[in-house]
Design a protein around this motif. Structure first.
Motif, PDB file in Angstrom:
ATOM      1  N   ASP A 124       0.818  -1.206   0.000  1.00 33.56           N
ATOM      2  CA  ASP A 124       0.000   0.000   0.000  1.00 33.56           C
ATOM      3  C   ASP A 124       0.857   1.264   0.000  1.00 33.56           C
ATOM      4  OD1 ASP A 124      -2.419  -1.324  -0.090  1.00 33.56           O
ATOM      5  OD2 ASP A 124      -2.758  -1.251   2.070  1.00 33.56           O
ATOM      6  N   ALA A 125       2.031   1.175   0.621  1.00 32.68           N
ATOM      7  CA  ALA A 125       2.936   2.324   0.670  1.00 32.68           C
ATOM      8  C   ALA A 125       3.759   2.471  -0.603  1.00 32.68           C
ATOM      9  CB  ALA A 125       3.873   2.196   1.867  1.00 32.68           C
ATOM     10  N   GLY A 126       3.654   1.492  -1.519  1.00 31.61           N
ATOM     11  CA  GLY A 126       4.323   1.637  -2.801  1.00 31.61           C
ATOM     12  C   GLY A 126       5.360   0.604  -3.147  1.00 31.61           C
ATOM     13  N   CYS A 127       5.622  -0.380  -2.281  1.00 28.10           N
ATOM     14  CA  CYS A 127       6.638  -1.382  -2.595  1.00 28.10           C
ATOM     15  C   CYS A 127       6.256  -2.152  -3.863  1.00 28.10           C
ATOM     16  CB  CYS A 127       6.817  -2.361  -1.434  1.00 28.10           C
ATOM     17  SG  CYS A 127       7.670  -1.663  -0.017  1.00 28.10           S
ATOM     18  N   VAL A 128       7.211  -2.319  -4.763  1.00 28.71           N
ATOM     19  CA  VAL A 128       6.947  -3.000  -6.027  1.00 28.71           C
ATOM     20  C   VAL A 128       7.073  -4.510  -5.897  1.00 28.71           C
ATOM     21  CG1 VAL A 128       7.693  -1.014  -7.380  1.00 28.71           C
ATOM     22  CG2 VAL A 128       9.364  -2.765  -6.763  1.00 28.71           C
ATOM     23  N   ASP A 129       7.698  -4.967  -4.833  1.00 29.84           N
ATOM     24  CA  ASP A 129       7.849  -6.395  -4.580  1.00 29.84           C
ATOM     25  C   ASP A 129       8.131  -6.572  -3.094  1.00 29.84           C
ATOM     26  OD1 ASP A 129       7.765  -9.005  -5.347  1.00 29.84           O
ATOM     27  OD2 ASP A 129       9.419  -8.869  -6.786  1.00 29.84           O
ATOM     28  N   VAL A 130       7.784  -7.730  -2.536  1.00 30.51           N
ATOM     29  CA  VAL A 130       7.976  -7.974  -1.101  1.00 30.51           C
ATOM     30  C   VAL A 130       8.540  -9.383  -0.901  1.00 30.51           C
ATOM     31  CG1 VAL A 130       6.875  -8.128   1.163  1.00 30.51           C
ATOM     32  CG2 VAL A 130       6.080  -6.426  -0.491  1.00 30.51           C
ATOM     33  N   TYR A 131       9.546  -9.490  -0.024  1.00 33.12           N
ATOM     34  CA  TYR A 131      10.196 -10.762   0.277  1.00 33.12           C
ATOM     35  C   TYR A 131      10.299 -10.927   1.790  1.00 33.12           C
ATOM     36  CZ  TYR A 131      11.492 -10.759  -4.645  1.00 33.12           C
ATOM     37  OH  TYR A 131      11.436 -10.748  -6.013  1.00 33.12           O
ATOM     38  N   PRO A 132      10.457 -12.165   2.268  1.00 32.64           N
ATOM     39  CA  PRO A 132      10.552 -12.363   3.722  1.00 32.64           C
ATOM     40  C   PRO A 132      11.741 -11.658   4.360  1.00 32.64           C
ATOM     41  CG  PRO A 132       9.982 -14.413   2.642  1.00 32.64           C
ATOM     42  CD  PRO A 132      10.318 -13.449   1.548  1.00 32.64           C
ATOM     43  N   GLY A 133      12.891 -11.643   3.684  1.00 33.25           N
ATOM     44  CA  GLY A 133      14.062 -11.020   4.282  1.00 33.25           C
ATOM     45  C   GLY A 133      15.274 -11.132   3.387  1.00 33.25           C
ATOM     46  N   PRO A 134      16.460 -10.713   3.873  1.00 37.62           N
ATOM     47  CA  PRO A 134      17.669 -10.724   3.056  1.00 37.62           C
ATOM     48  C   PRO A 134      18.035 -12.098   2.498  1.00 37.62           C
ATOM     49  CG  PRO A 134      18.013  -9.414   5.024  1.00 37.62           C
ATOM     50  CD  PRO A 134      16.694 -10.097   5.198  1.00 37.62           C
ATOM     51  N   ALA A 135      17.826 -13.152   3.281  1.00 38.28           N
ATOM     52  CA  ALA A 135      18.192 -14.489   2.811  1.00 38.28           C
ATOM     53  C   ALA A 135      17.394 -14.887   1.571  1.00 38.28           C
ATOM     54  CB  ALA A 135      17.988 -15.517   3.927  1.00 38.28           C
ATOM     55  N   THR A 136      16.114 -14.537   1.551  1.00 33.55           N
ATOM     56  CA  THR A 136      15.288 -14.847   0.381  1.00 33.55           C
ATOM     57  C   THR A 136      15.680 -13.983  -0.808  1.00 33.55           C
ATOM     58  OG1 THR A 136      13.473 -15.364   1.887  1.00 33.55           O
ATOM     59  CG2 THR A 136      12.929 -15.137  -0.448  1.00 33.55           C
ATOM     60  N   LEU A 137      15.981 -12.719  -0.548  1.00 34.42           N
ATOM     61  CA  LEU A 137      16.460 -11.845  -1.622  1.00 34.42           C
ATOM     62  C   LEU A 137      17.734 -12.407  -2.244  1.00 34.42           C
ATOM     63  CD1 LEU A 137      16.022  -8.124  -0.487  1.00 34.42           C
ATOM     64  CD2 LEU A 137      15.186  -9.162  -2.595  1.00 34.42           C
ATOM     65  N   TYR A 138      18.618 -12.912  -1.408  1.00 34.03           N
ATOM     66  CA  TYR A 138      19.862 -13.499  -1.903  1.00 34.03           C
ATOM     67  C   TYR A 138      19.576 -14.756  -2.720  1.00 34.03           C
ATOM     68  CZ  TYR A 138      24.213 -16.168  -1.756  1.00 34.03           C
ATOM     69  OH  TYR A 138      25.300 -16.914  -2.088  1.00 34.03           O
ATOM     70  N   ALA A 139      18.734 -15.634  -2.184  1.00 30.46           N
ATOM     71  CA  ALA A 139      18.458 -16.901  -2.861  1.00 30.46           C
ATOM     72  C   ALA A 139      17.729 -16.702  -4.179  1.00 30.46           C
ATOM     73  CB  ALA A 139      17.645 -17.809  -1.940  1.00 30.46           C
ATOM     74  N   ARG A 140      16.900 -15.658  -4.251  1.00 30.60           N
ATOM     75  CA  ARG A 140      16.091 -15.422  -5.449  1.00 30.60           C
ATOM     76  C   ARG A 140      16.543 -14.167  -6.194  1.00 30.60           C
ATOM     77  NH1 ARG A 140       9.975 -15.435  -3.711  1.00 30.60           N
ATOM     78  NH2 ARG A 140       9.816 -15.063  -5.959  1.00 30.60           N
ATOM     79  N   PHE A 141      17.798 -13.819  -6.035  1.00 33.14           N
ATOM     80  CA  PHE A 141      18.297 -12.547  -6.553  1.00 33.14           C
ATOM     81  C   PHE A 141      17.959 -12.326  -8.030  1.00 33.14           C
ATOM     82  CE2 PHE A 141      21.373  -9.585  -8.272  1.00 33.14           C
ATOM     83  CZ  PHE A 141      21.453  -8.602  -7.284  1.00 33.14           C
ATOM     84  N   ASP A 142      18.137 -13.337  -8.845  1.00 36.38           N
ATOM     85  CA  ASP A 142      17.927 -13.173 -10.286  1.00 36.38           C
ATOM     86  C   ASP A 142      16.471 -12.902 -10.647  1.00 36.38           C
ATOM     87  OD1 ASP A 142      20.600 -13.489 -10.852  1.00 36.38           O
ATOM     88  OD2 ASP A 142      20.443 -15.658 -11.174  1.00 36.38           O
ATOM     89  N   ASP A 143      15.544 -13.157  -9.711  1.00 33.61           N
ATOM     90  CA  ASP A 143      14.125 -12.916  -9.969  1.00 33.61           C
ATOM     91  C   ASP A 143      13.658 -11.557  -9.442  1.00 33.61           C
ATOM     92  OD1 ASP A 143      13.861 -15.505 -11.069  1.00 33.61           O
ATOM     93  OD2 ASP A 143      13.566 -16.355  -9.065  1.00 33.61           O
ATOM     94  N   THR A 144      14.542 -10.822  -8.776  1.00 41.05           N
ATOM     95  CA  THR A 144      14.147  -9.569  -8.145  1.00 41.05           C
ATOM     96  C   THR A 144      14.427  -8.368  -9.040  1.00 41.05           C
ATOM     97  OG1 THR A 144      16.278  -9.021  -7.120  1.00 41.05           O
ATOM     98  CG2 THR A 144      14.871 -10.622  -5.966  1.00 41.05           C
ATOM     99  N   PRO A 145      13.828  -7.220  -8.734  1.00 42.70           N
ATOM    100  CA  PRO A 145      14.128  -5.999  -9.500  1.00 42.70           C
ATOM    101  C   PRO A 145      15.602  -5.600  -9.456  1.00 42.70           C
ATOM    102  CG  PRO A 145      12.121  -5.695  -8.232  1.00 42.70           C
ATOM    103  CD  PRO A 145      12.724  -6.998  -7.781  1.00 42.70           C
ATOM    104  N   LEU A 146      16.353  -6.113  -8.488  1.00 40.00           N
ATOM    105  CA  LEU A 146      17.778  -5.798  -8.425  1.00 40.00           C
ATOM    106  C   LEU A 146      18.523  -6.362  -9.622  1.00 40.00           C
ATOM    107  CD1 LEU A 146      18.422  -6.515  -4.638  1.00 40.00           C
ATOM    108  CD2 LEU A 146      18.529  -4.270  -5.762  1.00 40.00           C
ATOM    109  N   ALA A 147      18.031  -7.458 -10.183  1.00 41.30           N
ATOM    110  CA  ALA A 147      18.720  -8.120 -11.284  1.00 41.30           C
ATOM    111  C   ALA A 147      18.030  -7.922 -12.619  1.00 41.30           C
ATOM    112  CB  ALA A 147      18.837  -9.617 -11.002  1.00 41.30           C
ATOM    113  N   ASP A 148      16.874  -7.263 -12.611  1.00 34.08           N
ATOM    114  CA  ASP A 148      16.101  -7.075 -13.842  1.00 34.08           C
ATOM    115  C   ASP A 148      16.706  -5.942 -14.642  1.00 34.08           C
ATOM    116  OD1 ASP A 148      12.537  -6.899 -14.583  1.00 34.08           O
ATOM    117  OD2 ASP A 148      14.278  -6.659 -15.877  1.00 34.08           O
TER     118      ASP A 148
END
Length: 245
Positions: free
Chosen positions: A196-220
């Motif tokens: 609602d505040a504007g986040c384009v994607d949401v993950y449980p935490g840093p470990a999930t961001l690391y594990a799924r890095f290639d699927d996140t906006p960081l790698a797009d």
């Protein structure tokens, strides 16, 4: 194409939100304000300049607002700072981001002396290109000042960066300068409040961001730098969404 990843610290890379809430709640009680832990916790993510006015009148702020904040700072450093720990995979995530060609910045409302200790606790001192603190800005989140300073130091526009934060205040602040935000749930806010505040994607935490890095906006490489800030962020700024928290 994203050129930088801008991370919040408390609640995003460090498990410290409850500890900050305890220090604030104790400080409020010490100065005669009947504030619950839950009330204090809902405001963590803001700096003292934004948090204190939620609970103190203008007269009370003039009378003891600064002293209360100083008491809170000393209490946190003595009782709670030694208990702060990083979330899992924090250095791994930052190394992965650097390996993808991103510059790493920290946009925190922490005070400068706290910031330096936090980076050491997280084990990321040598992985950060730019780090900013509350001393670098006039207003803390959800004002955009901290992100404006980071962008200036990085020499890029908002659309060339991606922010990562755990509170609605991170996304609101970043959205005001055109930075899309990835939300993480490890700070305690709900997925719906982050989106609602504007986040384009949401993950449980840093470990999930690391594990799924290639699927996140960081790698797009094709869309991350041009992600639109959802209209919900604008509604939040007008106050219609804030009531949900």
């Amino acid at each position: 194409m994203p050129k930088a990843a801008i991370f919040d610290l408390d609640g995003t890379l460090l498990d410290s939100v409850d500890l900050h809430a305890l220090a604030w709640q104790e400080a409020m009680v010490e100065f005669g304000h009947d504030i619950t832990f839950e009330q204090a916790r809902s405001q963590i993510g803001k700096g003292g300049d934004k948090l204190i006015p939620v609970f103190l009148s203008e007269a009370e702020q003039r009378d003891h607002g600064k002293t209360l904040d100083e008491w809170r700072g000393k209490r946190f450093k003595s009782a709670y700072l030694p208990l702060v720990r990083p979330f899992s995979a924090v250095p791994d995530l930052l190394r992965r981001a650097r390996g993808a060609g991103l510059r790493i910045a920290i946009a925190s409302s922490a005070k400068k002396d706290e910031l330096e200790k936090y980076l050491a606790i997280a084990g990321i001192v040598d992985l950060v290109d730019i780090a900013t603190s509350s001393e670098d800005v006039d207003e803390s989140k959800p004002a955009p000042d901290i992100f404006e300073v980071v962008l200036e130091k990085l020499g890029i526009e908002g659309g060339a960066a991606v922010a990562i934060g755990d509170t609605p205040y991170d996304s609101i602040a970043a959205g005001k300068v055109g930075i899309p935000t990835i939300g993480v749930l490890c700070g305690g806010f709900t997925e719906s409040s982050l989106r609602d505040a504007g986040c384009v994607d949401v993950y449980p935490g840093p470990a999930t961001l690391y594990a799924r890095f290639d699927d996140t906006p960081l790698a797009d490489k094709t869309t991350a730098g041009s992600l639109a800030i959802p209209a919900a962020a604008a509604r939040w700024r007008r106050g219609s969404v804030r009531k949900k928290l």
